[in-house]
Design a protein around this motif. Structure first.
Motif, PDB file in Angstrom:
ATOM      1  N   GLY A  79       9.445   2.515  70.251  1.00  0.00           N
ATOM      2  CA  GLY A  79       8.854   3.848  70.150  1.00  0.00           C
ATOM      3  C   GLY A  79       9.520   4.692  69.086  1.00  0.00           C
ATOM      4  O   GLY A  79       8.848   5.404  68.323  1.00  0.00           O
ATOM      5  N   ALA A  81       7.428   5.943  65.882  1.00  0.00           N
ATOM      6  CA  ALA A  81       7.314   7.400  65.811  1.00  0.00           C
ATOM      7  C   ALA A  81       8.038   7.929  64.584  1.00  0.00           C
ATOM      8  O   ALA A  81       7.559   8.859  63.916  1.00  0.00           O
ATOM      9  CB  ALA A  81       7.882   8.031  67.084  1.00  0.00           C
ATOM     10  N   SER A 136       5.934   7.216  61.509  1.00  0.00           N
ATOM     11  CA  SER A 136       4.676   7.972  61.476  1.00  0.00           C
ATOM     12  C   SER A 136       4.888   9.479  61.365  1.00  0.00           C
ATOM     13  O   SER A 136       4.146  10.165  60.650  1.00  0.00           O
ATOM     14  CB  SER A 136       3.857   7.669  62.737  1.00  0.00           C
ATOM     15  N   GLU A 152      12.206  13.146  65.415  1.00  0.00           N
ATOM     16  CA  GLU A 152      10.878  12.778  65.912  1.00  0.00           C
ATOM     17  C   GLU A 152      10.874  11.347  66.459  1.00  0.00           C
ATOM     18  O   GLU A 152      10.243  11.052  67.479  1.00  0.00           O
ATOM     19  CB  GLU A 152       9.842  12.907  64.798  1.00  0.00           C
ATOM     20  N   GLY A 153      11.596  10.468  65.783  1.00  0.00           N
ATOM     21  CA  GLY A 153      11.694   9.097  66.254  1.00  0.00           C
ATOM     22  C   GLY A 153      12.406   9.009  67.595  1.00  0.00           C
ATOM     23  O   GLY A 153      11.966   8.274  68.493  1.00  0.00           O
ATOM     24  N   GLY A 199      10.107  10.272  70.226  1.00  0.00           N
ATOM     25  CA  GLY A 199       9.068   9.272  70.427  1.00  0.00           C
ATOM     26  C   GLY A 199       9.567   8.102  71.259  1.00  0.00           C
ATOM     27  O   GLY A 199       8.848   7.575  72.113  1.00  0.00           O
TER      28      GLY A 199
END
Length: 263
Positions: free
Chosen positions: A150, A154, A157, A174-175, A178
């Motif tokens: 995830g 993430a 993206s 953000e990763g 995620g």
């Protein structure tokens, strides 16, 4: 990429099979993995693998790693922890005997490396042999793997804000978020089919702790590699690096779960 995929499939299948079998095969696997990981740390430190200091490093690690029921030190009339502490005293004395060619920093490295690898893999063994150990261990593995996946997707993206660039330049906030969200998604799905805890509060806490500390464990190994200026901990897994590169999150998670009373 092809080599990486082949290694992942073969090594992953072998690992899962031995987790399911349990007993001696699984225990011996953990001892082998911990020993390789300890060797990787010794090489990072640029210590000679075949040396008295390295031998003492392995002894300290094995004392913490191998379950009490598998070893008996009654003939020495000493407990494993007492022997561990005695060997630390011996290491400190060696700084004097060697006139500081073997330093206090070397002692610190050996002790911390043995605790890092020894206890991390010890609690793999401990967890597997609990009454519900197989399903609990699979739960932990799934949470760590889903967090990693995830966080990776993430981050690719949506990643814009660096998490800790001085340690791991590619990881993003953000990763990390995620990774936690995917861990919750996969984890909740798992416990709907395989109930682990009686309380949803404990389940949610467990997922959160595993996901967050797993990512912290990854950062710890990244800091270690950056300190010693190495890209991978080893080359035992083609395309994946060393044992520490694959188990860094897990060996950090397991002792924390034990200390928090979650396993």
């Amino acid at each position: 990429m092809k080599q990486r995929l082949i290694t992942a499939v073969i090594a992953g299948a072998a690992f899962v099979t031995l987790v399911i079998i349990g007993e001696w095969p699984f225990t011996l696997l953990m001892i082998a993995l911990a020993s390789v990981a300890m060797g990787e740390l010794i090489r990072m430190k640029q210590m000679k693998l075949l040396s008295p200091m390295s031998f003492l490093s392995f002894i300290l690690m094995w004392l913490l790693l191998i379950p009490e029921k598998m070893t008996s030190l009654e003939w020495l009339h000493v407990h494993k922890l007492e022997l561990f502490l005695l060997l630390i005293v011996v290491l400190l004395a060696l700084t004097v005997v060697t006139k500081n060619s073997f330093t206090f920093d070397d002692v610190g490295f050996i002790v911390l490396a043995s605790v890092y690898t020894g206890l991390g893999f010890h609690y793999f063994i401990y967890t597997r042999f609990l009454d519900d150990g197989l399903f609990l261990l699979f739960f932990i593995l799934i949470l760590v793997w889903s967090t990693d996946s995830g966080a990776y997707f993430a981050g690719r993206s949506f990643g814009k804000h660096k998490l800790w660039p001085e340690i791991s330049p590619k990881k993003t906030i953000e990763g990390a978020i995620g990774g936690i969200l995917v861990a919750f998604l996969i984890g909740i799905t798992y416990v709907l089919f395989v109930p682990i805890f009686d309380s949803w509060f404990i389940t949610v806490l467990f997922i959160f702790v595993v996901s967050v500390t797993g990512q912290l464990g990854d950062l710890v190994e990244s800091a270690l590699k950056r300190h010693y200026s190495v890209k991978d901990s080893g080359q035992v897994l083609p395309g994946h690096g060393g044992i520490l590169d694959r188990f860094d999150s897990l060996i950090f998670v397991m002792p924390i779960l034990y200390l928090l009373g979650l396993i």
